[in-house]
Structure formats: C-alpha cells, structure tokens
Motif scaffolding. Structure first.
Motif, PDB file in Angstrom:
ATOM      1  N   TRP A   1      -1.118 -16.350  11.739  1.00  0.00           N
ATOM      2  CA  TRP A   1      -1.243 -17.135  10.516  1.00  0.00           C
ATOM      3  C   TRP A   1      -2.697 -17.528  10.388  1.00  0.00           C
ATOM      4  N   THR A   2      -3.247 -17.428   9.208  1.00  0.00           N
ATOM      5  CA  THR A   2      -4.688 -17.604   9.038  1.00  0.00           C
ATOM      6  C   THR A   2      -5.080 -19.016   8.618  1.00  0.00           C
ATOM      7  N   GLY A   3      -4.334 -19.997   9.073  1.00  0.00           N
ATOM      8  CA  GLY A   3      -4.712 -21.391   8.858  1.00  0.00           C
ATOM      9  C   GLY A   3      -4.740 -21.813   7.405  1.00  0.00           C
ATOM     10  N   LEU A   4      -5.832 -22.391   6.977  1.00  0.00           N
ATOM     11  CA  LEU A   4      -5.924 -22.957   5.632  1.00  0.00           C
ATOM     12  C   LEU A   4      -5.771 -21.921   4.520  1.00  0.00           C
ATOM     13  N   THR A   5      -6.206 -20.696   4.776  1.00  0.00           N
ATOM     14  CA  THR A   5      -6.120 -19.677   3.729  1.00  0.00           C
ATOM     15  C   THR A   5      -4.729 -19.072   3.625  1.00  0.00           C
ATOM     16  N   GLY A   6      -3.938 -19.158   4.684  1.00  0.00           N
ATOM     17  CA  GLY A   6      -2.575 -18.633   4.661  1.00  0.00           C
ATOM     18  C   GLY A   6      -2.520 -17.119   4.744  1.00  0.00           C
ATOM     19  N   SER A   7      -1.305 -16.603   4.746  1.00  0.00           N
ATOM     20  CA  SER A   7      -1.069 -15.168   4.804  1.00  0.00           C
ATOM     21  C   SER A   7      -0.059 -14.787   3.739  1.00  0.00           C
TER      22      SER A   7
ATOM     23  N   GLY B   1       7.909  -5.238   7.526  1.00  0.00           N
ATOM     24  CA  GLY B   1       6.869  -5.583   6.568  1.00  0.00           C
ATOM     25  C   GLY B   1       5.550  -5.834   7.260  1.00  0.00           C
ATOM     26  N   TYR B   2       4.673  -6.581   6.576  1.00  0.00           N
ATOM     27  CA  TYR B   2       3.360  -6.865   7.131  1.00  0.00           C
ATOM     28  C   TYR B   2       2.760  -8.107   6.480  1.00  0.00           C
ATOM     29  N   LEU B   3       1.772  -8.667   7.181  1.00  0.00           N
ATOM     30  CA  LEU B   3       1.017  -9.827   6.693  1.00  0.00           C
ATOM     31  C   LEU B   3      -0.388  -9.381   6.328  1.00  0.00           C
ATOM     32  N   LYS B   4      -0.942 -10.030   5.333  1.00  0.00           N
ATOM     33  CA  LYS B   4      -2.362  -9.876   5.003  1.00  0.00           C
ATOM     34  C   LYS B   4      -2.940 -11.277   4.819  1.00  0.00           C
ATOM     35  N   LYS B   5      -4.154 -11.484   5.306  1.00  0.00           N
ATOM     36  CA  LYS B   5      -4.828 -12.766   5.171  1.00  0.00           C
ATOM     37  C   LYS B   5      -5.157 -13.033   3.703  1.00  0.00           C
ATOM     38  N   ASN B   6      -4.899 -14.254   3.259  1.00  0.00           N
ATOM     39  CA  ASN B   6      -5.314 -14.662   1.915  1.00  0.00           C
ATOM     40  C   ASN B   6      -6.761 -15.137   1.977  1.00  0.00           C
ATOM     41  N   PHE B   7      -7.566 -14.649   1.067  1.00  0.00           N
ATOM     42  CA  PHE B   7      -8.956 -15.086   0.977  1.00  0.00           C
ATOM     43  C   PHE B   7      -9.231 -15.409  -0.484  1.00  0.00           C
TER      44      PHE B   7
ATOM     45  N   GLY C   1      -7.228 -16.745  -2.512  1.00  0.00           N
ATOM     46  CA  GLY C   1      -6.053 -16.369  -3.290  1.00  0.00           C
ATOM     47  C   GLY C   1      -5.759 -14.884  -3.335  1.00  0.00           C
ATOM     48  N   LEU C   2      -6.581 -14.065  -2.699  1.00  0.00           N
ATOM     49  CA  LEU C   2      -6.362 -12.616  -2.703  1.00  0.00           C
ATOM     50  C   LEU C   2      -6.035 -12.128  -1.297  1.00  0.00           C
ATOM     51  N   PRO C   3      -5.003 -11.288  -1.159  1.00  0.00           N
ATOM     52  CA  PRO C   3      -4.681 -10.738   0.165  1.00  0.00           C
ATOM     53  C   PRO C   3      -5.690  -9.637   0.525  1.00  0.00           C
ATOM     54  N   LEU C   4      -6.489  -9.901   1.528  1.00  0.00           N
ATOM     55  CA  LEU C   4      -7.531  -8.959   1.945  1.00  0.00           C
ATOM     56  C   LEU C   4      -7.485  -8.780   3.451  1.00  0.00           C
ATOM     57  N   GLY C   5      -8.227  -7.813   3.940  1.00  0.00           N
ATOM     58  CA  GLY C   5      -8.371  -7.624   5.375  1.00  0.00           C
ATOM     59  C   GLY C   5      -7.290  -6.761   5.980  1.00  0.00           C
ATOM     60  N   LYS C   6      -7.270  -6.809   7.297  1.00  0.00           N
ATOM     61  CA  LYS C   6      -6.372  -5.994   8.103  1.00  0.00           C
ATOM     62  C   LYS C   6      -4.922  -6.442   7.929  1.00  0.00           C
ATOM     63  N   SER C   7      -3.989  -5.483   7.921  1.00  0.00           N
ATOM     64  CA  SER C   7      -2.555  -5.781   7.846  1.00  0.00           C
ATOM     65  C   SER C   7      -1.976  -5.884   9.249  1.00  0.00           C
ATOM     66  N   GLU C   8      -1.037  -6.810   9.438  1.00  0.00           N
ATOM     67  CA  GLU C   8      -0.356  -6.972  10.717  1.00  0.00           C
ATOM     68  C   GLU C   8       1.121  -6.656  10.526  1.00  0.00           C
ATOM     69  N   PRO C   9       1.649  -5.611  11.202  1.00  0.00           N
ATOM     70  CA  PRO C   9       3.075  -5.286  11.065  1.00  0.00           C
ATOM     71  C   PRO C   9       3.953  -6.391  11.654  1.00  0.00           C
ATOM     72  N   VAL C  10       5.056  -6.703  10.968  1.00  0.00           N
ATOM     73  CA  VAL C  10       5.983  -7.747  11.400  1.00  0.00           C
ATOM     74  C   VAL C  10       7.414  -7.357  11.035  1.00  0.00           C
ATOM     75  N   ILE C  11       8.360  -8.067  11.630  1.00  0.00           N
ATOM     76  CA  ILE C  11       9.749  -8.035  11.182  1.00  0.00           C
ATOM     77  C   ILE C  11      10.008  -9.376  10.516  1.00  0.00           C
ATOM     78  N   ILE C  12      10.587  -9.317   9.324  1.00  0.00           N
ATOM     79  CA  ILE C  12      10.781 -10.508   8.500  1.00  0.00           C
ATOM     80  C   ILE C  12      12.258 -10.893   8.502  1.00  0.00           C
ATOM     81  N   TRP C  13      12.510 -12.187   8.696  1.00  0.00           N
ATOM     82  CA  TRP C  13      13.852 -12.760   8.532  1.00  0.00           C
ATOM     83  C   TRP C  13      13.730 -13.819   7.455  1.00  0.00           C
ATOM     84  N   ARG C  14      14.621 -13.806   6.485  1.00  0.00           N
ATOM     85  CA  ARG C  14      14.513 -14.706   5.327  1.00  0.00           C
ATOM     86  C   ARG C  14      15.233 -16.043   5.529  1.00  0.00           C
ATOM     87  N   GLY C  15      15.639 -16.363   6.731  1.00  0.00           N
ATOM     88  CA  GLY C  15      16.281 -17.651   6.999  1.00  0.00           C
ATOM     89  C   GLY C  15      17.772 -17.615   6.733  1.00  0.00           C
TER      90      GLY C  15
END
Length: 129
Positions: free
Chosen positions: A39-45, A85-91, A93-107
């Motif tokens: 998780w990219t802290g203040l900028t989010g993912s 799926g995957y995560l991208k860092k928000n910069f 308000g725009l998703p930029l940078g390297k993608s991180e593969p993940v498995i997502i569970w929607r709760g």
C-alpha cells in the motif's frame, strides 16, 4: 447321538453401518489469508482485475476502487469469489508505476477490497468455520 468332527471355521462379518453419516467435505471450510498487499501510504493504490483474458495490464481490465492494506488475517469461505488482479500506485489521482499481482477478496458482503500477495491459494491455511 453320534458326534461328527468338523474342521474349525472362521466366520467373518462385513461391517455395515446402521446409520448414515454424511462427510462434510468443503462445507463450512474457510481460507485464512493476510491482507498484506503493498500500500502506498497517502497516495493509495488502485485495484484492477485481470479482465476476461486473465492478463494483467490489458484493455479489458476492470478498476475496482482504491485500496488500503488492513493487515488483518481474514477467514473467507472457500466458496467465495477470489479474483486475480493487480495494484498500481496512485500518483496525483492517476494510477502509475509498477503493477503488483494480487488475489482480491471483496469481503463478506462483496463490497470491500482485500488483497494478498500470496498467489498460491493451495498454500493458504484452511479451517472449519
């Protein structure tokens, strides 16, 4: 009365249960996994699914929303949907940078986003709920 000698015999009975016992199988079974994706802290993912083609970073990927790692170990039913799926860092308000593969569970209600970087679901701990 005349007695006749008989060879000793062994009598074996086949075990037959007198009650029906159902095997539970995967019923009420849960996966235990940690919501640990970067998780990219203040900028989010931003979180995306891999889309219908199953390939990360293509035109059919679907944006699910923003993500913040909770760090908790979740217990999710093995019958729940788990999405690649995957995560991208928000910069700014725009998703930029390297993608991180993940498995997502929607709760539990399908309305949250929890991600793990452990992509081998066979290695996840399981338990009965």
């Amino acid at each position: 009365m005349k007695r006749v000698w008989c060879r000793p015999q062994t009598v074996v009975q086949k075990f037959e249960a007198n009650e029906y016992v159902a095997a539970c199988g995967d019923e009420n079974k849960v996966y235990k996994f940690v919501c640990n994706a970067h998780w990219t802290g203040l900028t989010g993912s931003a979180v995306y699914t891999n889309g219908e083609d199953g390939i990360m970073g293509t035109d059919d990927d679907v944006y699910l929303g923003d993500y913040a790692r909770c760090g908790k170990t979740h217990e999710a039913s093995t019958t729940d949907d788990f999405i690649n799926g995957y995560l991208k860092k928000n910069f700014i308000g725009l998703p930029l940078g390297k993608s991180e593969p993940v498995i997502i569970w929607r709760g539990e209600n399908g309305n949250n986003i929890h991600c793990t970087t452990n992509l081998d679901m066979d290695s996840w701990e399981t338990a009965k709920s």
